[in-house]
Motif scaffolding. Structure first.
Motif, short mmCIF file in Angstrom:
data_model
loop_
_atom_site.label_atom_id
_atom_site.label_comp_id
_atom_site.label_asym_id
_atom_site.label_seq_id
_atom_site.Cartn_x
_atom_site.Cartn_y
_atom_site.Cartn_z
N PRO A 329 36.28 33.69 32.88
CA PRO A 329 37.76 33.81 32.45
C PRO A 329 38.38 33.49 33.83
CG PRO A 329 36.43 35.65 31.53
CD PRO A 329 35.31 34.88 32.20
N ALA A 330 39.40 33.00 33.64
CA ALA A 330 40.29 32.48 34.60
C ALA A 330 40.85 33.66 35.52
CB ALA A 330 41.60 31.49 34.21
N GLU A 331 41.40 34.83 35.04
CA GLU A 331 41.78 35.99 35.85
C GLU A 331 40.70 36.38 36.92
OE1 GLU A 331 41.01 37.75 31.72
OE2 GLU A 331 41.35 35.52 32.71
N TYR A 332 39.61 36.14 36.32
CA TYR A 332 38.37 36.64 37.53
C TYR A 332 38.22 35.75 38.56
CZ TYR A 332 36.88 39.85 33.76
OH TYR A 332 36.98 40.79 32.73
N VAL A 333 38.29 34.32 38.13
CA VAL A 333 38.28 33.28 39.20
C VAL A 333 39.17 33.47 40.25
CG1 VAL A 333 38.33 31.03 39.67
CG2 VAL A 333 37.40 31.89 37.61
N VAL A 334 40.55 33.66 39.76
CA VAL A 334 41.82 33.74 40.97
C VAL A 334 41.76 34.92 41.71
CG1 VAL A 334 43.24 32.13 39.67
CG2 VAL A 334 43.24 34.34 39.04
N LEU A 335 41.23 36.18 40.97
CA LEU A 335 41.27 37.30 41.68
C LEU A 335 40.24 37.44 42.61
CD1 LEU A 335 42.10 40.04 38.78
CD2 LEU A 335 43.62 39.39 40.58
N GLY A 336 38.93 36.65 42.22
CA GLY A 336 37.84 36.60 43.33
C GLY A 336 38.18 35.97 44.52
N SER A 337 38.93 34.53 44.07
CA SER A 337 39.14 33.86 45.36
C SER A 337 40.12 34.37 46.18
CB SER A 337 39.65 32.43 44.60
OG SER A 337 38.92 31.86 43.65
N SER A 338 40.94 35.16 45.68
CA SER A 338 41.98 35.92 46.32
C SER A 338 41.19 36.86 47.28
CB SER A 338 43.05 36.37 45.58
OG SER A 338 43.97 37.26 46.41
N LEU A 339 40.50 37.69 46.84
CA LEU A 339 39.76 38.55 47.61
C LEU A 339 38.96 37.90 48.83
CD1 LEU A 339 38.47 41.10 44.98
CD2 LEU A 339 40.45 41.33 46.68
N CYS A 340 38.21 36.74 48.35
CA CYS A 340 37.58 35.88 49.55
C CYS A 340 38.49 35.42 50.56
CB CYS A 340 36.75 34.85 48.73
SG CYS A 340 35.55 35.37 47.65
N LEU A 341 39.60 34.99 50.21
CA LEU A 341 40.79 34.51 51.12
C LEU A 341 41.17 35.58 52.06
CD1 LEU A 341 42.00 32.03 52.26
CD2 LEU A 341 43.80 32.38 50.51
N ILE A 342 41.36 36.65 51.50
CA ILE A 342 41.58 37.91 52.31
C ILE A 342 40.65 38.06 53.37
CG2 ILE A 342 42.25 40.46 52.30
CD1 ILE A 342 43.72 39.94 49.65
N GLY A 343 39.40 38.21 52.99
CA GLY A 343 38.09 38.60 53.70
C GLY A 343 38.14 37.78 54.95
N LEU A 344 38.34 36.50 54.49
CA LEU A 344 38.06 35.32 55.37
C LEU A 344 39.20 35.34 56.45
CD1 LEU A 344 36.83 32.41 56.27
CD2 LEU A 344 38.50 31.43 54.98
#
Length: 371
Positions: A329-344
């Motif tokens: 589901p697209a919402e999981y992809v963008v939310l997961g990507s956002s969290l990864c970018l914040i962590g990075l």
């Protein structure tokens, strides 16, 4: 592919040879490539192999010009006005991004392809004439060393990598840029997938949504061209990166809430406008910092490595996120990507890196109040 593979060689050339010559030759090569396509079109007719070949040649020539210009800004502009110059440059790019498709679409509808190509050749030649008037050594502090002439290309390029490793702050900026380009793919793939395929946004309205990125970039660029230089650019860009991460997560909101069609379109317009602003808020201060902090004799190689690595991550990101959007589901992809970018961002630009970049800021933060 040509930009990814050849960018380090462009950086080497920018450090080794005359920057002005490289830029002029690159523009001339672009004009000749389109001229060859024009002759081929007039005699045989357009074909896909001819278009692909010309596109690859233009990619190489524009990359050499782009890397060389990036390495030359501090030579063309005095240090106090580098931010203004980068701001004006971003403004010009944003105006081109807004007006270029409009003018191109009008020309495509009213003139033949041969006239279209002639106009493109004229544009390259005009740029060449303007660049011929520029002094690429006006603010140069580089001292030519005879020993540099004896170094092989590979030795020189290895020196550029070694320089990056010894300058931890610049290495952090390059590494963060590579990660940012990777996760930026989640937005580039996700925006049309979510807006057009899932939210059924019409093509005309989606065009307005995409145009708002350039509008946001234009306004932010004008802001930087007018304001005084950012005092702590790495800290400033870190905050902008966190804002960009939140904007990425914001793509999921229309999928989670039941909004009307008009509300969805307006929401995407505002979101992309904010993304355009945050994009410039990240790139401009960091661009100024790199112009000033990277030593002139290594600047071309550093920008070449940055271009190569950043470009290499985009097709990988497109492939990965394209597969993810099809299976998750697209919402999981963008939310997961956002969290990864914040962590990075939180890890790469951590407090000790900020203190290393700005010792005077660390001293202020560590100063205890007087009782």
């Amino acid at each position: 592919m040509p930009r990814t593979v050849l960018a380090p060689f462009a950086g080497y050339a920018a450090d080794k040879y005359s920057k002005k010559t490289i830029v002029i030759v690159s523009q001339l090569a672009s004009a000749l490539a389109v001229g060859a396509l024009l002759l081929y079109s007039a005699s045989v007719g357009l074909s896909l192999p001819a278009i692909y070949t010309t596109t690859a040649l233009l990619s190489v020539s524009s990359m050499f010009a782009s890397v060389t210009f990036s390495a030359s800004i501090a030579n063309l502009i005095d240090p106090e006005r580098i931010q203004k110059a980068i701001g004006f440059n971003q403004s010009a790019l944003s105006i081109a991004a807004i007006g270029g498709p409009v003018v191109g679409g009008m020309l495509f509808g009213f003139v033949s392809m041969n006239v279209f190509l002639l106009i493109q050749i004229a544009g390259y030649l005009l740029a060449l004439l303007l660049e011929a008037t520029m002094n690429f050594k006006l603010f140069s502090a580089k001292v030519e060393a005879a020993a540099d002439d004896k170094k092989s290309m590979m030795q020189s390029m290895k020196e550029g990598v070694a320089y990056l490793k010894t300058n931890r702050v610049i290495m952090v900026i390059v590494s963060t840029a590579i990660g940012l380009n990777f996760f930026f793919s989640a937005l580039m793939i996700g925006l049309p997938f979510i807006a057009v395929q899932q939210m059924k946004v019409e093509a005309v309205h989606f065009g307005f949504i995409e145009a708002m990125v350039a509008v946001g970039m234009l306004l932010a660029s004008i802001y930087f061209s007018l304001r005084k230089e950012v005092k702590y650019p790495l800290l400033f860009s870190k905050r902008a990166l966190f804002a960009m991460s939140i904007i990425l997560a914001g793509l999921a909101l229309p999928l989670m809430l039941d909004m009307s069609y008009r509300a969805n379109v307006l929401y995407f317009i505002v979101l992309m406008f904010a993304f355009g602003i945050s994009n410039v808020f990240v790139n401009t201060p960091i661009g100024v910092m790199m112009q000033k902090d990277v030593e002139e004799e290594y600047r071309g190689r550093v920008f070449g490595i940055l271009e190569s690595m950043a470009m290499a991550m985009m097709p990988l990101g497109y492939l990965l996120f394209g597969l993810l959007y099809d299976s998750v589901p697209a919402e999981y992809v963008v939310l997961g990507s956002s969290l990864c970018l914040i962590g990075l961002v939180a890890y790469m630009i951590r407090p000790n890196i900020i203190r290393e970049a700005y010792p005077e800021l660390a001293a202020v933060l560590q100063k205890k109040p007087v009782h």
